[in-house]
Design a protein around this motif. Structure first.
Motif, mmCIF file in Angstrom:
data_model
loop_
_atom_site.group_PDB
_atom_site.id
_atom_site.type_symbol
_atom_site.label_atom_id
_atom_site.label_comp_id
_atom_site.label_asym_id
_atom_site.label_seq_id
_atom_site.Cartn_x
_atom_site.Cartn_y
_atom_site.Cartn_z
ATOM 1 N N GLU A 73 0.834 -1.206 0.000
ATOM 2 C CA GLU A 73 0.000 0.000 0.000
ATOM 3 C C GLU A 73 0.869 1.257 0.000
ATOM 4 O O GLU A 73 0.572 2.220 -0.709
ATOM 5 C CB GLU A 73 -0.921 -0.009 1.223
ATOM 6 C CG GLU A 73 -2.000 1.061 1.221
ATOM 7 C CD GLU A 73 -3.038 0.872 0.124
ATOM 8 O OE1 GLU A 73 -3.752 1.855 -0.177
ATOM 9 O OE2 GLU A 73 -3.137 -0.238 -0.428
ATOM 10 N N THR A 74 1.947 1.244 0.761
ATOM 11 C CA THR A 74 2.853 2.391 0.779
ATOM 12 C C THR A 74 3.518 2.568 -0.583
ATOM 13 O O THR A 74 3.729 3.691 -1.047
ATOM 14 C CB THR A 74 3.931 2.216 1.870
ATOM 15 O OG1 THR A 74 3.306 1.923 3.115
ATOM 16 C CG2 THR A 74 4.760 3.477 2.023
ATOM 17 N N GLY A 75 3.813 1.443 -1.237
ATOM 18 C CA GLY A 75 4.447 1.486 -2.554
ATOM 19 C C GLY A 75 3.565 2.047 -3.646
ATOM 20 O O GLY A 75 4.061 2.410 -4.722
ATOM 21 N N LYS A 76 2.258 2.147 -3.392
ATOM 22 C CA LYS A 76 1.362 2.765 -4.375
ATOM 23 C C LYS A 76 1.545 4.276 -4.436
ATOM 24 O O LYS A 76 1.154 4.921 -5.406
ATOM 25 C CB LYS A 76 -0.092 2.428 -4.036
ATOM 26 C CG LYS A 76 -0.442 0.954 -4.198
ATOM 27 C CD LYS A 76 -1.872 0.682 -3.766
ATOM 28 C CE LYS A 76 -2.199 -0.813 -3.880
ATOM 29 N NZ LYS A 76 -3.569 -1.117 -3.407
ATOM 30 N N VAL A 77 2.102 4.841 -3.375
ATOM 31 C CA VAL A 77 2.311 6.291 -3.312
ATOM 32 C C VAL A 77 3.789 6.637 -3.420
ATOM 33 O O VAL A 77 4.172 7.580 -4.102
ATOM 34 C CB VAL A 77 1.731 6.859 -1.991
ATOM 35 C CG1 VAL A 77 1.991 8.356 -1.896
ATOM 36 C CG2 VAL A 77 0.251 6.546 -1.877
ATOM 37 N N VAL A 78 4.637 5.848 -2.739
ATOM 38 C CA VAL A 78 6.081 6.122 -2.680
ATOM 39 C C VAL A 78 6.808 5.088 -3.527
ATOM 40 O O VAL A 78 6.646 3.886 -3.322
ATOM 41 C CB VAL A 78 6.591 6.075 -1.221
ATOM 42 C CG1 VAL A 78 8.077 6.392 -1.184
ATOM 43 C CG2 VAL A 78 5.810 7.045 -0.351
ATOM 44 N N ILE A 79 7.612 5.553 -4.453
ATOM 45 C CA ILE A 79 8.299 4.661 -5.379
ATOM 46 C C ILE A 79 9.758 4.475 -4.954
ATOM 47 O O ILE A 79 10.455 5.439 -4.635
ATOM 48 C CB ILE A 79 8.265 5.228 -6.825
ATOM 49 C CG1 ILE A 79 6.830 5.553 -7.236
ATOM 50 C CG2 ILE A 79 8.911 4.249 -7.806
ATOM 51 C CD1 ILE A 79 5.913 4.348 -7.233
ATOM 52 N N GLY A 80 10.215 3.216 -4.933
ATOM 53 C CA GLY A 80 11.636 2.921 -4.813
ATOM 54 C C GLY A 80 12.258 3.149 -3.451
ATOM 55 O O GLY A 80 13.482 3.253 -3.353
ATOM 56 N N GLN A 81 11.458 3.238 -2.393
ATOM 57 C CA GLN A 81 12.028 3.459 -1.061
ATOM 58 C C GLN A 81 11.718 2.290 -0.126
ATOM 59 O O GLN A 81 11.445 2.477 1.049
ATOM 60 C CB GLN A 81 11.477 4.777 -0.467
ATOM 61 C CG GLN A 81 11.877 6.036 -1.225
ATOM 62 C CD GLN A 81 13.364 6.329 -1.128
ATOM 63 O OE1 GLN A 81 14.130 5.588 -0.520
ATOM 64 N NE2 GLN A 81 13.789 7.424 -1.745
ATOM 65 N N GLU A 82 11.775 1.059 -0.661
ATOM 66 C CA GLU A 82 11.459 -0.122 0.143
ATOM 67 C C GLU A 82 12.394 -0.257 1.348
ATOM 68 O O GLU A 82 11.953 -0.614 2.447
ATOM 69 C CB GLU A 82 11.531 -1.398 -0.710
ATOM 70 C CG GLU A 82 10.431 -1.536 -1.755
ATOM 71 C CD GLU A 82 10.729 -0.734 -3.020
ATOM 72 O OE1 GLU A 82 11.831 -0.150 -3.117
ATOM 73 O OE2 GLU A 82 9.844 -0.684 -3.903
ATOM 74 N N ARG A 83 13.679 0.032 1.147
ATOM 75 C CA ARG A 83 14.631 -0.094 2.255
ATOM 76 C C ARG A 83 14.309 0.920 3.350
ATOM 77 O O ARG A 83 14.371 0.594 4.543
ATOM 78 C CB ARG A 83 16.055 0.107 1.737
ATOM 79 C CG ARG A 83 17.115 -0.005 2.825
ATOM 80 C CD ARG A 83 18.524 0.062 2.229
ATOM 81 N NE ARG A 83 19.524 0.157 3.284
ATOM 82 C CZ ARG A 83 19.901 1.307 3.833
ATOM 83 N NH1 ARG A 83 19.370 2.451 3.410
ATOM 84 N NH2 ARG A 83 20.809 1.326 4.793
ATOM 85 N N LEU A 84 13.991 2.135 2.963
ATOM 86 C CA LEU A 84 13.625 3.153 3.947
ATOM 87 C C LEU A 84 12.381 2.732 4.717
ATOM 88 O O LEU A 84 12.344 2.838 5.954
ATOM 89 C CB LEU A 84 13.385 4.493 3.243
ATOM 90 C CG LEU A 84 12.809 5.620 4.106
ATOM 91 C CD1 LEU A 84 13.706 5.925 5.293
ATOM 92 C CD2 LEU A 84 12.584 6.874 3.259
ATOM 93 N N ILE A 85 11.376 2.232 4.019
ATOM 94 C CA ILE A 85 10.147 1.772 4.686
ATOM 95 C C ILE A 85 10.462 0.629 5.638
ATOM 96 O O ILE A 85 9.949 0.575 6.765
ATOM 97 C CB ILE A 85 9.107 1.350 3.624
ATOM 98 C CG1 ILE A 85 8.694 2.551 2.773
ATOM 99 C CG2 ILE A 85 7.875 0.730 4.288
ATOM 100 C CD1 ILE A 85 7.933 2.189 1.519
ATOM 101 N N ASN A 86 11.323 -0.291 5.185
ATOM 102 C CA ASN A 86 11.731 -1.420 6.024
ATOM 103 C C ASN A 86 12.348 -0.930 7.334
ATOM 104 O O ASN A 86 11.995 -1.386 8.428
ATOM 105 C CB ASN A 86 12.729 -2.279 5.246
ATOM 106 C CG ASN A 86 13.260 -3.451 6.038
ATOM 107 O OD1 ASN A 86 14.113 -3.288 6.898
ATOM 108 N ND2 ASN A 86 12.780 -4.648 5.744
ATOM 109 N N ARG A 87 13.270 0.030 7.245
ATOM 110 C CA ARG A 87 13.946 0.526 8.450
ATOM 111 C C ARG A 87 12.984 1.302 9.354
ATOM 112 O O ARG A 87 13.076 1.213 10.580
ATOM 113 C CB ARG A 87 15.137 1.413 8.075
ATOM 114 C CG ARG A 87 16.226 0.720 7.236
ATOM 115 C CD ARG A 87 16.690 -0.598 7.850
ATOM 116 N NE ARG A 87 17.874 -1.128 7.218
ATOM 117 C CZ ARG A 87 17.902 -2.190 6.408
ATOM 118 N NH1 ARG A 87 16.777 -2.840 6.136
ATOM 119 N NH2 ARG A 87 19.035 -2.628 5.899
#
Length: 323
Positions: free
Chosen positions: A17-31
């Motif tokens: 769901e976060t990836g639908k708005v924010v692109i390419g920041q999976e590592r940041l979201i993970n942390r």
């Protein structure tokens, strides 16, 4: 087991769901999620325009949590952060007017631009999960996490953060530019006006607390516990680990809080991978984020162009598991 399965699915849905708005920041979201679920705070560093604010704001909506952004400036006062006492003419009494720190997720933007008294008020909130207004202490709502940003480009008019405060951050995450494909997707989304998409709430406060409890139950072997301690001590006594050059450059190694943070973060990373045990790879993946803001290098290191990243890389090479 059924509860774990449901929570694991919800974590996957949070990323989606976060990836639908924010692109390419999976590592940041993970942390950020690691910090939230384990009670830690996150320090972010990156140039402007890398969607740090958007990521945190979106995550707050997906997690159904209160969110406040506080722009730190040289003229900011502690009362602007925590609140103040105001006089009520009707009742004839002083009442508490709470400040923006009273939220679940706090974005402290350009945190190093505020003076020492403001930093002290923020440190109390981070360390004690409470603030003092007047003569009274007020508990902050749980979960509570501070995400502070530093701009590495514009250093004019900044104040160095106290070492005690920097150590309170579980991890320091460097946010970098997107790759070409992710940047193209971001441009397309904005051009197609998908900016107006409102993310759906996935988790609530009770489920966040439940995930934290499940992370606590993740097992970590004694061998890996000792590996964490060896990594910590290698930054304090590098010569004993064959790190002769680093012994010249390291002024202070990491604090005891670094070992605790690495321990908890590794368990959270294992949980995200739906394992009930920690692997060496979990620890190695997080060492830079946990150590990089806690290692203090001397002026000689700066003169020779040595970075904390290189120091940590060398520590990882020299410290063996089961040493």
């Amino acid at each position: 087991m059924e509860t774990s399965r449901i929570l694991h699915k919800k974590i996957r849905d949070v990323f989606s769901e976060t990836g639908k708005v924010v692109i390419g920041q999976e590592r940041l979201i993970n942390r950020l999620l690691i910090g939230l679920f384990t009670g830690g705070h996150i320090l972010l560093e990156g140039v402007p325009g890398l969607a740090k604010t958007k990521t945190i704001n979106t995550l707050a909506k997906v997690l159904d949590l209160g969110f406040n952004r506080i722009q730190f400036t040289p003229d900011l006062l502690p009362a602007d952060l925590v609140g103040t006492m105001i006089y009520n003419q009707k009742s004839g009494d002083f009442e508490v007017k709470k400040g923006p720190i009273f939220a679940n997720l706090i974005l402290a933007d350009e945190v190093n631009r505020a003076p020492a008294k403001v930093q002290s008020a923020l440190l109390e909130a981070m360390a004690e999960k409470q603030v003092t207004i007047g003569d009274e202490s007020h508990q902050l709502d749980r979960p509570f996490m501070v995400m502070a940003t530093q701009n590495p480009v514009e250093q004019e008019g900044t104040y160095p953060l106290p070492e005690a405060q920097v150590d309170r951050f579980m991890m320091k995450v460097f946010v970098d530019y997107l790759n070409k494909n992710d940047e193209l997707e971001m441009v397309r989304k904005i051009a197609n006006l998908n900016e107006n998409y409102v993310p759906k709430p996935i988790l609530d406060k009770e489920e966040i607390a439940a995930i934290g409890q499940e992370i606590n139950r993740i097992t970590i072997s004694e061998m890996l516990e000792r590996y964490i301690i060896e990594l910590v001590f290698a930054t304090r006594r590098p010569a004993e680990y064959g790190l002769k050059d680093e012994a010249r450059y390291i002024q202070f190694g990491v604090s005891p809080r670094a070992g605790i943070s690495l321990y908890n973060a590794a368990k959270a990373l294992a949980y995200f991978d739906e394992r009930d045990y920690v692997l060496p790879e979990d620890i190695k993946a997080l060492v830079h984020d946990v150590f990089n803001h806690r290692i203090i290098l001397n002026y000689e290191a700066e003169a020779d162009g040595l970075t904390t990243r290189e120091v940590i890389d060398n520590v990882l090479k020299r410290v063996a598991i089961g040493r």
